[in-house]
Write an enzyme that holds these catalytic residues in place. Sequence first.
Site, PDB file in Angstrom:
ATOM      1  N   CYS A 116       0.790  -1.087  -0.121  1.00  0.00           N
ATOM      2  CA  CYS A 116       0.091  -0.135   0.100  1.00  0.00           C
ATOM      3  C   CYS A 116       0.960   1.305   0.585  1.00  0.00           C
ATOM      4  O   CYS A 116       0.406   2.656  -0.409  1.00  0.00           O
ATOM      5  CB  CYS A 116      -0.782   0.137   1.485  1.00  0.00           C
ATOM      6  N   HIS A 256      -3.528   7.312   2.396  1.00  0.00           N
ATOM      7  CA  HIS A 256      -3.564   6.158   1.843  1.00  0.00           C
ATOM      8  C   HIS A 256      -5.910   6.075   2.589  1.00  0.00           C
ATOM      9  O   HIS A 256      -5.702   5.839   3.871  1.00  0.00           O
ATOM     10  CB  HIS A 256      -2.970   5.247   2.584  1.00  0.00           C
ATOM     11  N   ASN A 286      -9.777   0.215   0.452  1.00  0.00           N
ATOM     12  CA  ASN A 286      -8.446  -0.061   0.364  1.00  0.00           C
ATOM     13  C   ASN A 286      -8.411  -0.157  -0.901  1.00  0.00           C
ATOM     14  O   ASN A 286      -8.479  -1.643  -1.381  1.00  0.00           O
ATOM     15  CB  ASN A 286      -8.011  -0.366   1.572  1.00  0.00           C
TER      16      ASN A 286
END
Length: 329
Positions: A116, A256, A286
Amino acid sequence: MSVPTFALIGTGAYVPERVLTNEDMAKIVDTSDEWIFSRTGIKERRIAAPQEQTSDMATAAATIALRDAGLTPAQIDLCIVATLTPDLLMPSTACIVQAKLGLPHHTACFDVSAACSGFIYALETAWAMLQSGRYRHALVIGAEKLSTVMDWTDRTTCVLFGDAAGAVVIGPTPAGSTASIVGTKLYSEGENTELLWIPGGGSAHPHLGPGVPPRFMQMKGREVYKFAVREMEDAVRDILEQCNVDADEVDCVVPHQANLRIIDSIAKFLQLPPERFFVNLERYGNTSAASIPLAIDEARRGGRIQNGSLSLLVAFGAGLTYGSALVRW
Ligand code: UT7
């Protein structure tokens, strides 16, 4: 002699058509819209079609970013794809994107593996390569087909993630503009591999079958949550100090997009109002390496990021990795 500066001169994004809502999720695993939304802020996510690969989403996002930058594929000499879901183990997704976009043969194409945090890692890599003077225009793409590495019987992970791609073009600051990448900062904690990982499918366990770890994402959510809050605070504090910038000078924080509660705690730490944070995780969940470039593109197109403004990007993910960047538009 003035040192040339480099800026994000184009952005683009792509999300698959199929929407999977929390209500749809409740038909797949034992969960509810109430649980998912209250714990994460997520309402729905996108799921790629079986024939739609990571490289297809990456190519779609990159095509829009190139158009936004006013460049043709022939002007790109560096292409980096950040992904944990490459089309193939070999070759890189960046090479597949090169062929699909028609980038010239002198383009350096490779993937970055930092989960990520991948987009921030790829941004730093591209920026350093451009500053070397040996490259002029870079495509930096974050693209993920996470639906292929989910255990669709594990409610602790499959409700959190989605598929998407985002891309930026980095090039010399245009004449008359103050836009530039101001700074970047990267970190890793390799001793914490097993908090968030895909145990099977690599060279340690190449053959899948009974008794062999699966090729699905597994996560200790609580621990990752605590790590994310703690280390994102370090990442934002360090980048502001390194660039001699006060938190209050930041116009838009693009974190994020993993969990709204994590984003809220960063807002409290920075003592910035929630309006300074761009959040779209309610619609996409996500999307790992795609999360920040997808958010950047939406924020620009929605007027939340304006030319001349300052953005703070911050991410965390498997590795464990984390990182931050300051960008003037
Ligand atoms: O890009 C990096 C990716 N990783 C992350 O962003 C993860 C960071 N961590 C988190 O966001 C949170 O830890 C989660 C959202 C994953 C979980 O929230 P939590 O408040 O830490 O919940 P928990 O894991 O402590 O679970 C609480 C309860 C458990 O039940 P018991 O043991 O209390 O009876 C879980 O079994 O919630 C249960 N649970 C669920 N219930 C309904 C876990 N997942 C679900 C679910 N639906 N999907």
